[in-house]
Design a protein around this motif. Structure first.
Motif, mmCIF file in Angstrom:
data_model
loop_
_atom_site.group_PDB
_atom_site.id
_atom_site.type_symbol
_atom_site.label_atom_id
_atom_site.label_comp_id
_atom_site.label_asym_id
_atom_site.label_seq_id
_atom_site.Cartn_x
_atom_site.Cartn_y
_atom_site.Cartn_z
ATOM 1 N N ASN A 61 0.840 -1.192 0.000
ATOM 2 C CA ASN A 61 0.000 0.000 0.000
ATOM 3 C C ASN A 61 0.880 1.249 0.000
ATOM 4 O O ASN A 61 1.614 1.502 0.960
ATOM 5 C CB ASN A 61 -0.903 -0.034 1.232
ATOM 6 C CG ASN A 61 -1.880 1.117 1.291
ATOM 7 O OD1 ASN A 61 -1.807 2.070 0.530
ATOM 8 N ND2 ASN A 61 -2.808 1.034 2.233
ATOM 9 N N SER A 267 -11.509 -3.380 4.187
ATOM 10 C CA SER A 267 -11.818 -2.191 3.415
ATOM 11 C C SER A 267 -13.019 -2.461 2.517
ATOM 12 O O SER A 267 -14.000 -3.076 2.949
ATOM 13 C CB SER A 267 -10.586 -1.739 2.618
ATOM 14 O OG SER A 267 -10.812 -0.463 2.052
ATOM 15 N N VAL A 319 -6.041 4.326 3.795
ATOM 16 C CA VAL A 319 -6.260 5.135 2.594
ATOM 17 C C VAL A 319 -5.706 6.553 2.716
ATOM 18 O O VAL A 319 -5.610 7.255 1.706
ATOM 19 C CB VAL A 319 -7.764 5.202 2.240
ATOM 20 C CG1 VAL A 319 -8.291 3.820 1.907
ATOM 21 C CG2 VAL A 319 -8.576 5.826 3.372
ATOM 22 N N THR A 672 -6.008 4.850 -7.050
ATOM 23 C CA THR A 672 -5.482 4.876 -5.690
ATOM 24 C C THR A 672 -5.460 3.495 -5.044
ATOM 25 O O THR A 672 -4.844 3.311 -3.995
ATOM 26 C CB THR A 672 -6.317 5.827 -4.812
ATOM 27 O OG1 THR A 672 -7.707 5.567 -5.020
ATOM 28 C CG2 THR A 672 -6.038 7.268 -5.173
ATOM 29 N N ALA A 673 -6.142 2.517 -5.651
ATOM 30 C CA ALA A 673 -6.115 1.147 -5.131
ATOM 31 C C ALA A 673 -5.424 0.202 -6.097
ATOM 32 O O ALA A 673 -5.565 -1.018 -5.993
ATOM 33 C CB ALA A 673 -7.538 0.662 -4.848
#
Length: 687
Positions: A61, A267, A319, A672-673
């Motif tokens: 991440n 998540s 996040v 973003t993921a």
């Protein structure tokens, strides 16, 4: 699940049936003769599960310290003389004649030997990739007790444990030797100054703000349902801790506006077809249902406001980039004493169905803004040994009679900045991460300067573009002995949500593809919704009307009589001002070298199907979410149920954050993921 009826005392449930009278000191026969137990029904069930997610992309991440995309990357930096230095030293007699980064204003090498020192995060924080995204044990236990025909108690307890087996973890306490032994000072110590805390939801002023939740670093116990229910004719009442799910959409939440989401476990990357069943945040409240007519149902609620809970810093699915310290004001702002309320009317008229929704709520996503760090930490160099940029800043500040604060450290305490490791180390990192989280790096820099007097007191000044911002940021990063951490506050605003939904069941040739096709249309409107400003300005949020709409078509179709029917669903969603994660679309389109120019509207397409095999021993599923600007999530899965209590599930999540249709990954929803491609294995024992 199994039932134990005290009126019949069936042998199949002897284990549970006998446990009740033994606790009361009664024999079963005596209970059977006692009429007080005749109308009590009791059931108990649940499951135990292991959940494992294995990363298939070889990177972690990027929002976490050990897998930050700038770890081990050397970035050139150059310090410059502040344009406001000349006016300050002359008492305003001479104006600033240059901008940040003007050629010839490079910090003199004779004053600062580190004036052109490159940044390399890996010197302090090693780059490590984890092959495991999740290794969690879970148990859920549900009890239902019915008293007569009107009363029922439902209690469901959820317990999860994650011992971080196989993870590469970050321990912030190892950074205490940096910056004169202080390391990271600001923020909740359990979140920012020690090892990883996986489950505690901690806010400013309260380490345990959620009723009926018990959590530690590695465990979480809560009650998604703890409800007393009364039903009598057309009336139903529920009291207690509960979740409420409205709407019909998969992936999409249009009318599902009652509860926020708890993202601490997996998540939003759980099995998509479970439709946020494990994520909705329960809250204490009262729910009233009333059958107004044969075809119209009223469903209403009053509940304690509870916000969406994000993953903690440096957890697997965090996040918010951990270069920033978050101060959640849920308790300090008094939001824990607020309530949400609303109602839904739902009815049918032949083949048509309709629903109307109203909710007055605090938006559970919250908004973010810059806030003072309140950390007095003098930048390196002190008053002697002037071979550094920091020392030059200190000497200049301490001899300048026009300065407001006693030192540079005191001035910085009145800004959102903290000179500490684990922050942002270069202007390139600053602008890259700002674009990734859909913020504007230039206006964000200007907001923390112009809206906090400590920044201007330390010779900072607004910039006009990325080039000037790069010069200013790198100057202050070098002066801070490599890095600044940013401090942001999370607060919440009330809003009203109005929603309408309609459905129609198609009648076509029996057995055809379109026969019994269900078409749903859902639309919601929120006037004056408050969004995070892309500059993180604490004085001016974005306030704008928000429209969201979704078209959903679903159908069961049997291709052959040898197999059960296949379930299909196809959906389209349009959002006019924000994306699926609630980020304002004006923050889209930035990069390390360009400011965001925003996009007009967002459109998403989702498709899913589920096919059971005979006797339901196997069940295959597929779900995909496509952002029309060029990103996609694909999730195939299979479940094998070899015997009654055992089940094995395997699904894979593939994310492409920038497909061939994409020009800039920061123009899409899922970039973003993009790091989160993973295979997930669940082993479940039900009882």
């Amino acid at each position: 699940m199994f039932d134990a009826n005290a009126q019949v005392w069936r042998p199949l449930s002897w284990a549970v049936a006998f446990s009740v009278p033994l606790c009361l000191g009664l024999a079963p026969a005596a209970m059977a003769d006692d009429g007080v137990w005749d109308s009590i029904n009791f059931s108990f069930g649940g499951f135990l599960r292991t959940e494992t997610a294995f990363s298939t992309v070889g990177r972690g991440n990027v929002n976490n310290q050990i897998s930050n995309s700038f770890n081990d990357k050397v970035v050139e930096r150059q310090a410059y003389l502040p344009p406001e230095l000349l006016p300050a030293l002359t008492g305003g007699l001479l104006p600033a004649t240059t901008d940040w980064g003007t050629p010839g204003t490079e910090f003199p090498q004779i004053l600062g030997s580190d004036a052109d020192e490159p940044a390399r995060r890996g010197d302090e924080i090693p780059n490590r990739e984890s092959d495991w995204n999740l290794n969690m044990l879970r148990g859920e236990f549900e009890t239902k007790i019915r008293f007569g025909n009107n009363w029922k108690i439902t209690a469901r307890m959820r317990a999860v444990y994650d011992d971080a087996l196989g993870y590469e973890e970050f321990d912030a306490s190892r950074l205490t030797e940096i910056n004169d032994g202080q390391g990271i000072v600001g923020g909740d110590p359990e979140l920012y100054q020690n090892d990883v805390n996986y489950f505690e939801y901690r806010v400013e002023g309260d380490r345990n703000p959620v009723p009926l939740e018990y959590a530690g670093e590695n465990y979480l116990i809560d009650f998604p349902a703890l409800v007393l229910e009364y039903a009598n004719g057309p009336l139903s009442l529920r009291f207690g801790n509960m979740q409420i799910a409205w709407g019909q959409a998969l992936f999409f939440r249009v009318l599902d506006v009652v509860d926020g989401l708890d993202l601490r476990r997996h998540s939003v990357l759980d099995y998509a077809q479970e439709e946020f069943a494990d994520e909705r945040v329960p809250a204490l409240g009262i729910r009233l249902g009333y059958q107004l007519t044969d075809s119209i149902l009223l469903d209403s609620y009053v509940k304690q406001f509870r916000p969406t809970v994000l993953g903690n810093p440096n957890t697997q699915y965090n996040v918010i980039p951990t270069q920033f310290t978050v101060h959640d004001l849920y308790k300090q702002g008094g939001y824990d004493e607020e309530v949400n309320y609303g109602f839904r009317l739902r009815g049918n008229l032949g083949e048509f169905g309709w629903q109307a929704v109203y909710s007055k709520r605090y938006n559970p996503d919250g908004v973010y803004r810059w806030t003072k760090s309140n950390v007095v930490h003098e930048i390196a160099g002190g008053d002697t040994g002037c071979g550094t940029v920091a020392c030059s800043f200190n000497l200049t500040y301490n001899t300048d009679p026009t300065r407001t604060y006693g030192s540079v450290g005191e001035a910085l305490a009145n800004t959102p900045l903290e000179a500490a490791p684990g922050g942002v180390y270069s202007a390139e990192e600053w602008f890259t991460y700002a674009a990734q989280v859909r913020l504007n790096g230039v206006t964000g820099l200007n907001a923390l300067i112009t809206e906090f007097d400590g920044a201007t007191d330390a010779y900072a000044s607004p910039v006009e573009n990325i080039e000037q911002g790069t010069a200013e940021l790198n100057t202050f990063f070098i002066a801070a002995d490599d890095a600044f951490r940013g401090h942001i506050a999370r607060e919440y605003f009330q809003e009203e949500v109005f929603g309408l939904g309609g459905s129609y069941v198609v009648s076509a040739s029996p057995g055809s593809l379109f026969d019994q096709l269900i078409i749903n249309l859902e639309v919601s409107y929120t006037p004056d919704r408050t969004f995070t400003n892309t500059s993180l300005s604490p004085r001016e949020y974005i306030v704008e009307d928000a429209w969201v709409g979704a078209l959903v078509m679903e159908k069961y179709y049997r291709f052959t009589y040898r197999f059960p029917a296949t379930y299909f669903v196809l959906q389209w969603m349009h959002r006019d001002v924000d994306d699926l994660f609630g980020r304002h679309l004006s923050g889209y389109g930035g990069s390390a070298t360009s400011q965001p120019d925003g996009v007009d509207g967002a459109d998403y397409i989702a498709f899913a199907f589920q096919q059971p095999f005979p006797q339901d021993i196997f069940r295959i599923g597929f779900a995909t979410l496509y952002d029309t600007r060029g990103s996609i999530l694909v999730q195939p899965g299979i479940r094998w149920k070899p015997s009654g209590p055992l089940a094995v599930e395997l699904f894979y999540s593939y994310i492409d954050g920038c497909t061939s249709a994409c020009d800039n990954p920061n123009d899409t929803l899922l970039s973003t993921a993009d790091w989160a491609d993973e295979g997930v294995l669940r082993l479940t024992y039900q009882f």
